[in-house]
Design an enzyme around this catalytic site. Structure first.
Site, PDB file in Angstrom:
ATOM      1  N   TYR A  61       0.864  -1.175   0.000  1.00 45.61           N
ATOM      2  CA  TYR A  61       0.000   0.000   0.000  1.00 45.61           C
ATOM      3  C   TYR A  61       0.904   1.229   0.000  1.00 45.61           C
ATOM      4  O   TYR A  61       1.575   1.511   0.984  1.00 45.61           O
ATOM      5  CB  TYR A  61      -0.887   0.047   1.247  1.00 45.61           C
ATOM      6  CG  TYR A  61      -1.978  -0.977   1.319  1.00 45.61           C
ATOM      7  CD1 TYR A  61      -2.334  -1.743   0.217  1.00 45.61           C
ATOM      8  CD2 TYR A  61      -2.679  -1.182   2.503  1.00 45.61           C
ATOM      9  CE1 TYR A  61      -3.347  -2.688   0.296  1.00 45.61           C
ATOM     10  CE2 TYR A  61      -3.698  -2.116   2.584  1.00 45.61           C
ATOM     11  CZ  TYR A  61      -4.028  -2.860   1.489  1.00 45.61           C
ATOM     12  OH  TYR A  61      -5.037  -3.791   1.575  1.00 45.61           O
ATOM     13  N   PHE A 218     -12.904  -3.664   0.933  1.00 45.63           N
ATOM     14  CA  PHE A 218     -13.605  -2.926  -0.131  1.00 45.63           C
ATOM     15  C   PHE A 218     -15.121  -2.926   0.080  1.00 45.63           C
ATOM     16  O   PHE A 218     -15.876  -2.818  -0.874  1.00 45.63           O
ATOM     17  CB  PHE A 218     -13.295  -3.536  -1.506  1.00 45.63           C
ATOM     18  CG  PHE A 218     -12.067  -2.951  -2.158  1.00 45.63           C
ATOM     19  CD1 PHE A 218     -11.175  -2.159  -1.463  1.00 45.63           C
ATOM     20  CD2 PHE A 218     -11.793  -3.217  -3.489  1.00 45.63           C
ATOM     21  CE1 PHE A 218     -10.056  -1.641  -2.067  1.00 45.63           C
ATOM     22  CE2 PHE A 218     -10.665  -2.696  -4.128  1.00 45.63           C
ATOM     23  CZ  PHE A 218      -9.799  -1.910  -3.399  1.00 45.63           C
ATOM     24  N   LEU A 220     -17.102  -0.745   1.258  1.00 43.86           N
ATOM     25  CA  LEU A 220     -17.759   0.520   0.921  1.00 43.86           C
ATOM     26  C   LEU A 220     -17.510   0.915  -0.527  1.00 43.86           C
ATOM     27  O   LEU A 220     -18.412   1.384  -1.214  1.00 43.86           O
ATOM     28  CB  LEU A 220     -17.274   1.631   1.861  1.00 43.86           C
ATOM     29  CG  LEU A 220     -17.530   1.410   3.354  1.00 43.86           C
ATOM     30  CD1 LEU A 220     -17.049   2.619   4.147  1.00 43.86           C
ATOM     31  CD2 LEU A 220     -18.995   1.147   3.632  1.00 43.86           C
ATOM     32  N   PRO A 225     -22.232   1.743  -4.514  1.00 43.53           N
ATOM     33  CA  PRO A 225     -22.812   2.188  -5.793  1.00 43.53           C
ATOM     34  C   PRO A 225     -23.904   1.269  -6.333  1.00 43.53           C
ATOM     35  O   PRO A 225     -24.738   1.699  -7.126  1.00 43.53           O
ATOM     36  CB  PRO A 225     -21.596   2.207  -6.731  1.00 43.53           C
ATOM     37  CG  PRO A 225     -20.424   2.377  -5.830  1.00 43.53           C
ATOM     38  CD  PRO A 225     -20.773   1.605  -4.594  1.00 43.53           C
TER      39      PRO A 225
END
Length: 289
Positions: A61, A218, A220, A225
Site C-alpha cells: 500500500y 472494499f 464501501l 454504488p
C-alpha cells in the site's frame, strides 16, 4: 463487542468488532503519500483512542506508505493493538498489482513488514492469493508456516480465496482468518483490473463452522454504488448514512465478521465508528435480505 482470532490456539487475539483498514490513507490509486499527511496520522490516533485495536495494512500500500504511517503515529504500540498485514502481491512503477508469492518473495515481504512496522513478530499475516495456480498453495503456505515456526509470524490467514482454496488451506495448517471482498451489495466474485476477487458469501459458512473471523475488504468502495433502494430506505429509517448501514449489516450478518472500513477523512472515520451502535432488528435484516 469483541471477536477472537485464533480462539483455539495458545495465543488468541481478542479485538474490537470493528477494525480499521489503512489502504485509503495513501495517495490516488493506492500509491504514494497521502494528500494530507497530518490528517492521516490523526486518523490512526483517533481510531485507537476510540477503541479500535485492529489495523489492516500491507507493505504494497503506497508503496510501503501505510506501514510507515502506522509506525510514525502509534509506535511504541499499545499492548492490545493487533496489526494485520498482507503478503503475496507487490506493485510495479506503473501502479499495477502483480503476484509476489514465491517462498523467497514472501520472506522478503515479511522482513520488510517487520522492518517498517518496527516489530519483532507480526501478529497476523494474510497470504493474498494472486495469479492463482502460478505458485502452488502448498508452497506459499509452507513458506508462511515456516516463518511462523521461526517466530516471525504469530498467526496465518488467507485473503482473496475461493471456497475450494480455503478448504485446501485448512488441510495444510491453522488458518485463523480470511479476508475477502464482501459487502451488502457485493457478495460474490467481482472482476477487477488486477484479477478476480472471490466474495465473502461463498466462504462465510465455512468460516463460521471453523470459528474463523471473516474480514471484509472494499465493503464501501464496491458495495455502495450498487446497493439499491433497500439500503437507502434503511438508512432513512435509522437516520444514518448508507455506508453506516452497510457496516451495521455486516456486523449483524454474522458474529464472525470483522469489518475494517477505511477512509482518509476524520469525519468519515467518526461516522464509520458510530455504525457499531446501530441496532438492526430481525425484520430489518429480513428486509435487507
Amino acid at each position: 463487542m469483541t471477536i477472537t482470532i485464533a480462539q483455539h490456539s495458545a495465543q488468541p487475539l481478542t479485538v474490537s468488532h470493528l477494525g480499521y483498514g489503512t489502504m485509503r490513507l495513501t495517495g490516488p490509486d493506492i500509491w504514494g503519500e497521502p494528500a494530507n499527511r497530518p490528517e492521516a496520522l490523526a486518523i490512526l490516533k483517533k481510531a485507537i483512542d476510540s477503541g479500535v485495536n485492529f489495523l489492516d495494512t500491507a507493505d504494497y500500500y503506497g508503496d510501503d506508505v501505510t506501514n510507515r504511517l502506522i509506525a510514525e503515529a502509534l509506535h511504541p504500540y499499545p499492548a492490545d493493538l493487533v496489526i494485520c498485514t498482507k503478503v503475496g502481491a507487490t506493485r510495479r512503477p506503473d501502479k499495477s498489482w502483480v503476484p509476489f508469492n514465491t517462498p523467497e518473495n514472501l520472506r522478503t515481504s515479511i522482513e520488510n513488514n517487520l522492518r517498517t512496522l518496527k516489530q519483532e513478530q507480526i501478529q497476523l499475516v494474510h497470504l493474498r492469493l494472486m495469479g492463482h495456480g502460478t505458485v502452488p498453495l502448498e508452497e506459499q503456505l509452507g513458506a508462511m508456516f515456516e516463518m511462523q515456526r521461526e517466530g516471525k509470524i504469530l498467526h496465518v490467514g488467507l485473503s482473496n480465496v475461493t471456497r475450494a482454496e480455503l478448504e485446501a488451506g485448512l488441510k495444510l495448517g491453522a488458518i485463523t482468518t480470511v479476508e475477502n471482498m464482501y459487502s451488502y451489495a457485493q457478495r460474490t466474485t467481482v472482476e477487477l483490473p488486477y484479477g478476480a476477487n472471490p466474495g465473502g458469501e461463498e466462504v462465510l459458512n465455512l468460516c463460521e463452522q471453523h470459528g474463523i473471523p471473516l474480514i471484509p475488504f472494499f465493503s464501501l468502495v464496491h458495495g455502495l454504488p450498487n446497493a439499491g433502494n433497500k439500503l437507502i430506505k434503511m438508512a432513512k429509517k435509522h437516520n444514518a448514512t448508507e455506508a453506516q448501514i452497510n457496516i451495521a449489516w455486516l456486523l449483524h450478518k454474522s458474529p464472525w465478521i470483522l469489518p475494517i472500513p477505511g477512509t482518509s477523512s476524520l469525519a468519515h472515520l467518526r461516522e464509520n465508528l458510530k455504525a457499531a451502535a446501530i441496532k438492526l432488528s430481525a425484520e430489518d435484516m429480513v428486509y435487507l435480505g
